[in-house]
Design a protein around this motif. Structure first.
Motif, PDB file in Angstrom:
ATOM      1  N   HIS B 143       0.802  -1.229   0.000  1.00  0.00           N
ATOM      2  CA  HIS B 143       0.000   0.000   0.000  1.00  0.00           C
ATOM      3  C   HIS B 143       0.834   1.278   0.000  1.00  0.00           C
ATOM      4  O   HIS B 143       0.311   2.338  -0.326  1.00  0.00           O
ATOM      5  N   LEU B 159     -10.689   8.279   1.744  1.00  0.00           N
ATOM      6  CA  LEU B 159     -10.462   8.973   3.011  1.00  0.00           C
ATOM      7  C   LEU B 159      -9.745  10.308   2.773  1.00  0.00           C
ATOM      8  O   LEU B 159     -10.036  11.313   3.433  1.00  0.00           O
ATOM      9  N   GLN B 160      -8.812  10.323   1.835  1.00  0.00           N
ATOM     10  CA  GLN B 160      -8.108  11.574   1.532  1.00  0.00           C
ATOM     11  C   GLN B 160      -9.070  12.620   0.960  1.00  0.00           C
ATOM     12  O   GLN B 160      -8.985  13.805   1.301  1.00  0.00           O
ATOM     13  N   HIS B 186     -14.672  11.286  14.604  1.00  0.00           N
ATOM     14  CA  HIS B 186     -13.876  12.454  14.236  1.00  0.00           C
ATOM     15  C   HIS B 186     -12.627  12.023  13.454  1.00  0.00           C
ATOM     16  O   HIS B 186     -12.081  10.946  13.711  1.00  0.00           O
ATOM     17  N   PRO B 187     -12.177  12.851  12.504  1.00  0.00           N
ATOM     18  CA  PRO B 187     -10.960  12.493  11.769  1.00  0.00           C
ATOM     19  C   PRO B 187      -9.776  12.106  12.655  1.00  0.00           C
ATOM     20  O   PRO B 187      -8.996  11.220  12.289  1.00  0.00           O
ATOM     21  N   LEU B 188      -9.632  12.731  13.835  1.00  0.00           N
ATOM     22  CA  LEU B 188      -8.491  12.359  14.682  1.00  0.00           C
ATOM     23  C   LEU B 188      -8.638  10.950  15.250  1.00  0.00           C
ATOM     24  O   LEU B 188      -7.645  10.300  15.579  1.00  0.00           O
ATOM     25  N   ASP B 189      -9.881  10.452  15.366  1.00  0.00           N
ATOM     26  CA  ASP B 189     -10.061   9.056  15.765  1.00  0.00           C
ATOM     27  C   ASP B 189      -9.597   8.125  14.640  1.00  0.00           C
ATOM     28  O   ASP B 189      -9.016   7.064  14.892  1.00  0.00           O
ATOM     29  N   LEU B 190      -9.862   8.535  13.395  1.00  0.00           N
ATOM     30  CA  LEU B 190      -9.366   7.772  12.248  1.00  0.00           C
ATOM     31  C   LEU B 190      -7.846   7.769  12.233  1.00  0.00           C
ATOM     32  O   LEU B 190      -7.207   6.728  11.995  1.00  0.00           O
ATOM     33  N   VAL B 191      -7.228   8.938  12.476  1.00  0.00           N
ATOM     34  CA  VAL B 191      -5.766   9.031  12.514  1.00  0.00           C
ATOM     35  C   VAL B 191      -5.206   8.039  13.527  1.00  0.00           C
ATOM     36  O   VAL B 191      -4.270   7.277  13.234  1.00  0.00           O
ATOM     37  N   ALA B 192      -5.786   8.024  14.723  1.00  0.00           N
ATOM     38  CA  ALA B 192      -5.303   7.114  15.760  1.00  0.00           C
ATOM     39  C   ALA B 192      -5.429   5.664  15.294  1.00  0.00           C
ATOM     40  O   ALA B 192      -4.499   4.862  15.419  1.00  0.00           O
ATOM     41  N   VAL B 194      -5.632   4.372  12.214  1.00  0.00           N
ATOM     42  CA  VAL B 194      -4.811   3.979  11.065  1.00  0.00           C
ATOM     43  C   VAL B 194      -3.329   3.907  11.430  1.00  0.00           C
ATOM     44  O   VAL B 194      -2.626   2.979  11.021  1.00  0.00           O
ATOM     45  N   TYR B 195      -2.843   4.880  12.224  1.00  0.00           N
ATOM     46  CA  TYR B 195      -1.398   4.925  12.490  1.00  0.00           C
ATOM     47  C   TYR B 195      -1.000   4.098  13.706  1.00  0.00           C
ATOM     48  O   TYR B 195       0.155   3.716  13.828  1.00  0.00           O
ATOM     49  N   GLU B 196      -1.923   3.848  14.615  1.00  0.00           N
ATOM     50  CA  GLU B 196      -1.553   3.123  15.824  1.00  0.00           C
ATOM     51  C   GLU B 196      -1.813   1.632  15.715  1.00  0.00           C
ATOM     52  O   GLU B 196      -1.348   0.864  16.541  1.00  0.00           O
ATOM     53  N   PRO B 200      -2.423  -0.957   8.818  1.00  0.00           N
ATOM     54  CA  PRO B 200      -3.070   0.186   8.176  1.00  0.00           C
ATOM     55  C   PRO B 200      -3.786  -0.177   6.881  1.00  0.00           C
ATOM     56  O   PRO B 200      -4.876   0.353   6.616  1.00  0.00           O
ATOM     57  N   LEU B 204      -7.551   0.929   5.817  1.00  0.00           N
ATOM     58  CA  LEU B 204      -7.810   1.726   4.613  1.00  0.00           C
ATOM     59  C   LEU B 204      -8.796   0.985   3.711  1.00  0.00           C
ATOM     60  O   LEU B 204      -9.774   1.570   3.223  1.00  0.00           O
TER      61      LEU B 204
END
Lengths: 330, 330
Positions: B143, B159-160, B186-192, B194-196, B200, B204
């Motif tokens: 990916h 998502l982008q 919230h987008p920051l929940d998605l960030v957490a 995907v990156y944590e 990933p 995605l």
């Protein structure tokens, strides 16, 4: 004797400026952002900052104040106050500012004046602010969800074009495949490096200089990647301009390739916002952090969740209490 | 009584077909590919395969043969023979085939006939082969470096576009932002997330069905993502066709959205290769694995490093010795 330190923490390393007795000292290291389960590991980060600042030339044993601009805030930094105890104790700090690197880049570029500043290093984050009422953030979503036009994005686009050439797919660049082979060996060695390391964005961004070399040597695919990067950064900048005078500046290593980037960047901004004005940056993110460290010692920096936190020795409890809970949402 | 098992290991789970006494049984689970430092963790994978196959209805205690098609081979699978001991002992296997999932998808789609098969699930890998002299691989770079047009690519593009809308950047899709919020908060929940997470690509790809829903509801950005996915898959297919009759087929969950994908896919292939012919797949990757398991028991499967390995109980040493060293390069 004492002084101030400004620290920039990026995806590729730490840069510090220390001012003491009218002289400026520099320190830096080069390593990926320390992470634990994706989040920034603040204990390891504090140790690296202490080492870079403590080892810099002519640093006094004690500092009046420090400011740290860190990538991944907000989003991947929980409890920024975790930097206060180790750094406060190590340097006997009076005040510590912890801010997103877009804040320190903004202050470095525009020196506390309102406007929009695009910070493009490994990632991309843009802040339009007057450091008072207006706080517009654009992009900063990381290499999987955004950071369009940043170092990791440019490197990934370049590596993808190289592998297209390797496969014989449309859109490939044999020139970039040569760069890939020279840098990483066989494509499967690159695959192992990128997916088995804990810092893929760092490795992707490490290829951006090769994409710049290929573009300057005339490779049309590589040129196209840089042109598109400039266009993306321009779109990101304009999205952060609402409620502000349309003054734009920039920072970060990607903009060091101004010959490839500046025309599509400024052209895109002007297309979307004809009244835009551009101001070359007055300084770097580390310079901005140093200015914030000085200003905070005079009480001139107001905290702003989730972008900017201020901790003070004499009133650390009240300052911490003034800040809202750790940033989960914004 | 005994039988055969065909197993497909994808980025999102395991699917098994077991044939015994003329009847077919099914088994599956849904979980990310087990990984250790980026590589496929073959010990944990063997345990999951044993569980899925062993729990399937009407499975005899013993199996004559099994074939496993696994994503990430070559590249992220070291020492595929590590599956032989645990699975061989558990089921008393006579033969075990371990192959890249593009091999099992190919056999499932074309039933041992030559041609090009695009496998598009979480990732994308395309194999053009006659299972003899010609072995053309295209894409399959994961990916971060490729897999253009696959589930993770489609989900990431969606998502982008959602986050572009969130920022107010050009090219955003408010419809996809609604899907993002409904799915992830919230987008920051998605960030957490995907990156944590350690997977990933899985997260995605989980958004690809939402991009399909938005496209079917008329969102132009979502439609554009699927059209571009089809175009990418078409380019990837054509790159694997050299030295073969231009027969094309496909497999994987992405192609279940044929209404969105098939026209740009086939159109792109025909633009590049006007004599192309298309054959709907005769079966899935798990069907192909089952066919390989049967054929290997008759001695009809030749190993081909780094795509296809055969292990046999009575001659496991010689079969293993016939295979080249673990795949580091190809």
């Amino acid at each position: 004797m004492s002084g101030f330190a400004g620290v920039d923490v990026g995806g590729g390393g730490i840069r510090a400026r220390i001012e003491s007795g009218g002289e400026i000292a520099y320190g830096e290291d080069s390593a990926p952002l320390p992470r634990t389960e994706g989040r920034v590991d603040l204990d390891r980060l504090a140790a690296r900052i202490a080492s870079v600042v403590g080892d810099a030339a002519r640093v006094p044993g004690r500092l009046d104040g420090m400011a740290v601009g860190v990538t991944g805030l907000p989003g991947l930094v929980r409890e920024p106050e975790a930097l206060w105890r180790p750094l406060g104790e190590r340097f006997g700090l009076g005040t510590l500012v912890v801010a997103g690197d877009m804040v320190t880049t903004h202050v470095g570029a525009l020196g506390f004046r309102p406007g929009v500043v695009v910070a493009a290093g490994t990632g991309v984050i843009t802040l339009g602010t007057d450091l008072d009422r207006v706080w517009n953030q654009s992009d900063g979503w990381g290499h999987l969800l955004g950071d369009h036009g940043g170092g990791a994005w440019i490197g990934a686009q370049g590596l993808q074009a190289a592998l297209r050439a390797h496969d014989g797919r449309a859109g490939g660049s044999p020139a970039l495949l040569e760069h890939l082979t020279a840098r990483f060996g066989h494509p499967l060695d690159l695959v192992a490096l990128v997916y088995e390391s804990g810092s893929p964005a760092h490795h992707l961004a490490s290829f951006a200089p090769s994409v710049a070399d290929a573009a300057r040597a005339g490779d049309p695919v590589a040129r196209g990647i840089w042109t598109e990067a400039g266009r993306q950064l321009g779109q990101t900048a304009v999205a952060a301009a609402s409620g502000l005078d349309p003054v734009f500046s920039w920072g970060g290593r990607v903009f060091e390739a101004a010959d490839l980037l500046m025309e599509p960047f400024q052209g895109t901004v002007r297309d979307l916002l004809p009244q835009a004005r551009f101001t070359p940056p007055g300084g770097t993110s580390a310079d901005g952090a140093l200015a914030l460290a000085r200003a905070a010692a005079d009480g001139g920096v107001r905290p702003r969740h989730p972008y900017l936190y201020v901790y003070a020795a004499s009133r650390s409890r009240s300052a911490a209490a003034a800040a809202p809970p750790p940033p989960r949402t914004r």
